[in-house]
Design a protein around this motif. Structure first.
Motif, PDB file in Angstrom:
ATOM      1  N   ALA A 119       0.771  -0.934   0.364  1.00  0.00           N
ATOM      2  CA  ALA A 119      -0.713   0.183  -0.161  1.00  0.00           C
ATOM      3  C   ALA A 119       0.716   1.024  -0.252  1.00  0.00           C
ATOM      4  N   ASN A 120       0.680   2.295  -0.755  1.00  0.00           N
ATOM      5  CA  ASN A 120       1.055   3.720  -0.739  1.00  0.00           C
ATOM      6  C   ASN A 120       0.862   4.076   0.917  1.00  0.00           C
ATOM      7  N   PRO A 121       1.859   4.906   1.015  1.00  0.00           N
ATOM      8  CA  PRO A 121       1.612   6.134   2.537  1.00  0.00           C
ATOM      9  C   PRO A 121       0.701   6.899   2.402  1.00  0.00           C
ATOM     10  N   PRO A 122       0.468   7.584   3.526  1.00  0.00           N
ATOM     11  CA  PRO A 122       0.051   8.782   3.089  1.00  0.00           C
ATOM     12  C   PRO A 122       0.468   9.998   3.150  1.00  0.00           C
ATOM     13  N   GLU A 123       1.632  10.247   2.497  1.00  0.00           N
ATOM     14  CA  GLU A 123       2.304  11.079   2.184  1.00  0.00           C
ATOM     15  C   GLU A 123       1.612  10.976   0.086  1.00  0.00           C
ATOM     16  N   THR A 124       1.343  10.239  -0.190  1.00  0.00           N
ATOM     17  CA  THR A 124       0.181   9.821  -1.703  1.00  0.00           C
ATOM     18  C   THR A 124      -0.548  10.806  -1.739  1.00  0.00           C
ATOM     19  N   ILE A 125      -1.214  11.742  -0.967  1.00  0.00           N
ATOM     20  CA  ILE A 125      -2.210  12.298  -0.597  1.00  0.00           C
ATOM     21  C   ILE A 125      -1.754  13.974  -1.143  1.00  0.00           C
ATOM     22  N   LEU A 126      -1.021  13.894  -0.994  1.00  0.00           N
ATOM     23  CA  LEU A 126       0.161  15.425  -1.045  1.00  0.00           C
ATOM     24  C   LEU A 126       0.865  15.193  -2.337  1.00  0.00           C
ATOM     25  N   GLN A 127       0.674  14.632  -3.152  1.00  0.00           N
ATOM     26  CA  GLN A 127       1.231  14.444  -4.129  1.00  0.00           C
ATOM     27  C   GLN A 127       0.219  15.013  -5.509  1.00  0.00           C
ATOM     28  N   PRO A 128       0.891  15.588  -6.494  1.00  0.00           N
ATOM     29  CA  PRO A 128      -0.199  15.854  -7.857  1.00  0.00           C
ATOM     30  C   PRO A 128      -0.413  14.642  -8.501  1.00  0.00           C
ATOM     31  N   ARG A 129      -0.482  13.793  -8.138  1.00  0.00           N
ATOM     32  CA  ARG A 129       0.055  12.968  -9.578  1.00  0.00           C
ATOM     33  C   ARG A 129      -1.253  12.311  -9.086  1.00  0.00           C
ATOM     34  N   ILE A 130      -2.362  12.088 -10.501  1.00  0.00           N
ATOM     35  CA  ILE A 130      -3.595  11.378  -9.763  1.00  0.00           C
ATOM     36  C   ILE A 130      -4.240   9.996 -10.960  1.00  0.00           C
ATOM     37  N   ALA A 131      -3.569   8.441 -10.764  1.00  0.00           N
ATOM     38  CA  ALA A 131      -3.621   8.484 -11.489  1.00  0.00           C
ATOM     39  C   ALA A 131      -4.465   6.828 -10.816  1.00  0.00           C
ATOM     40  N   PRO A 132      -4.849   5.727 -11.113  1.00  0.00           N
ATOM     41  CA  PRO A 132      -5.566   4.867 -11.049  1.00  0.00           C
ATOM     42  C   PRO A 132      -4.399   4.102 -10.226  1.00  0.00           C
ATOM     43  N   GLY A 133      -4.517   3.809  -8.696  1.00  0.00           N
ATOM     44  CA  GLY A 133      -3.375   3.159  -7.979  1.00  0.00           C
ATOM     45  C   GLY A 133      -2.497   3.582  -6.867  1.00  0.00           C
ATOM     46  N   SER A 134      -2.571   5.476  -7.543  1.00  0.00           N
ATOM     47  CA  SER A 134      -1.866   5.652  -6.625  1.00  0.00           C
ATOM     48  C   SER A 134      -2.808   6.868  -5.685  1.00  0.00           C
ATOM     49  N   CYS A 135      -2.871   5.766  -4.536  1.00  0.00           N
ATOM     50  CA  CYS A 135      -3.798   6.691  -3.532  1.00  0.00           C
ATOM     51  C   CYS A 135      -3.672   6.213  -2.130  1.00  0.00           C
ATOM     52  N   TRP A 136      -3.497   6.690  -1.426  1.00  0.00           N
ATOM     53  CA  TRP A 136      -3.300   6.016   0.002  1.00  0.00           C
ATOM     54  C   TRP A 136      -5.189   5.611   0.488  1.00  0.00           C
ATOM     55  N   ALA A 137      -4.681   4.410   0.956  1.00  0.00           N
ATOM     56  CA  ALA A 137      -6.389   3.706   1.372  1.00  0.00           C
ATOM     57  C   ALA A 137      -5.819   2.997   3.079  1.00  0.00           C
TER      58      ALA A 137
END
Length: 260
Positions: A119-137
């Motif tokens: 799983a991606n870390p929560p810091e993912t939500i602070l980054q501008p990339r919006i693509a399937p899978g690039s999320c924090w769960a």
């Protein structure tokens, strides 16, 4: 007293210089993205064609991509994003829900489609990339994240992002946040509710929500608390959370800034 005043104006000048630098950087980014818009859309069209996506769905995805690019430009120009890792925003891990590991179930398989081994870390939500899978769960439909902003901010609005059904590999977006609350948090962990909102998966992928009450002060920490999602019983995915507002110096001392 004189020394304190000199110290204050020195801090104010440094804060203003930092803000002006970041504003210049954002404007440069806007210019680059604006110039590259046609190239980006053409690249998306070619990728969709290479993967055999039907023409009708291809046009739908292109329209969504164009709307997303427009939203990004509008946000940069009108509402600077303070919850951006590139300018110093971070995650308060101790006050944030645990990430969902997925085990051997659906989440792991879904993420593996895009090259993720965990799983991606929560810091993912602070980054501008919006693509399937690039999320924090996080597990279930209720969870929260606390964002530490680069400086004290008077928050005025928040923008929440999620992918659309058109680009979702599963064809649905039940893991998207639905009802959520946003609060300002101080060092002592006291919270000030700034509003409760609903993200609608049937609308555009980036939705902006304005603060619902007059703010008593500035905040360095913002808590984004998801209270429900769109039906996924296993996990909720957060793609991006933006915090818009003004710096403390801009609101507290507007006359002093005019003198600098």
């Amino acid at each position: 007293m004189l020394a304190r005043r000199r110290g204050f104006f020195s801090w104010l000048q440094n804060s203003q210089a930092w803000l002006e630098q970041k504003t210049r950087e954002l404007k440069e980014t806007v210019a680059q993205v604006s110039a590259a818009r046609a190239t980006i859309l053409q690249a998306v069209r070619e990728v969709l064609g290479d993967h055999g996506v039907q023409e009708e769905k291809r046009e739908e995805i292109l329209q969504l991509t164009q709307a997303a690019l427009k939203k990004v430009l509008e946000n940069y120009l009108r509402m600077p994003d303070w919850a951006l890792e590139a300018i110093g925003a971070t995650i308060d891990a101790e006050r944030t829900s645990k990430s969902y590991d997925g085990g051997q179930g659906k989440m792991t398989w879904w993420l593996s489609l895009f090259g993720f081994s965990s799983a991606n870390p929560p810091e993912t939500i602070l980054q501008p990339r919006i693509a399937p899978g690039s999320c924090w769960a996080f597990q279930g439909s209720r969870g929260h994240v606390v964002i530490r902003l680069p400086e004290q901010i008077w928050p005025t609005a928040f923008t929440v992002w999620h992918i659309s059904e058109a680009v979702s590999p599963s064809g649905e977006v039940s893991s998207a946040p639905k009802e959520f609350a946003v609060s300002g948090v101080d060092e002592a962990a006291a919270e000030t509710l700034l509003g409760t909102f609903t993200y609608d998966v049937h609308k555009e992928i980036a939705q902006t929500f304005h603060v619902q009450k007059e703010l008593p002060r500035t905040f360095r920490y913002i808590k984004f608390q998801v209270q429900s999602n769109w039906g996924n019983p296993e996990y909720t995915c957060v793609y991006r959370v933006q915090v818009h507002g003004k710096t403390a110096s801009h609101n507290d001392h507007p006359q002093a800034q005019e003198l600098l």
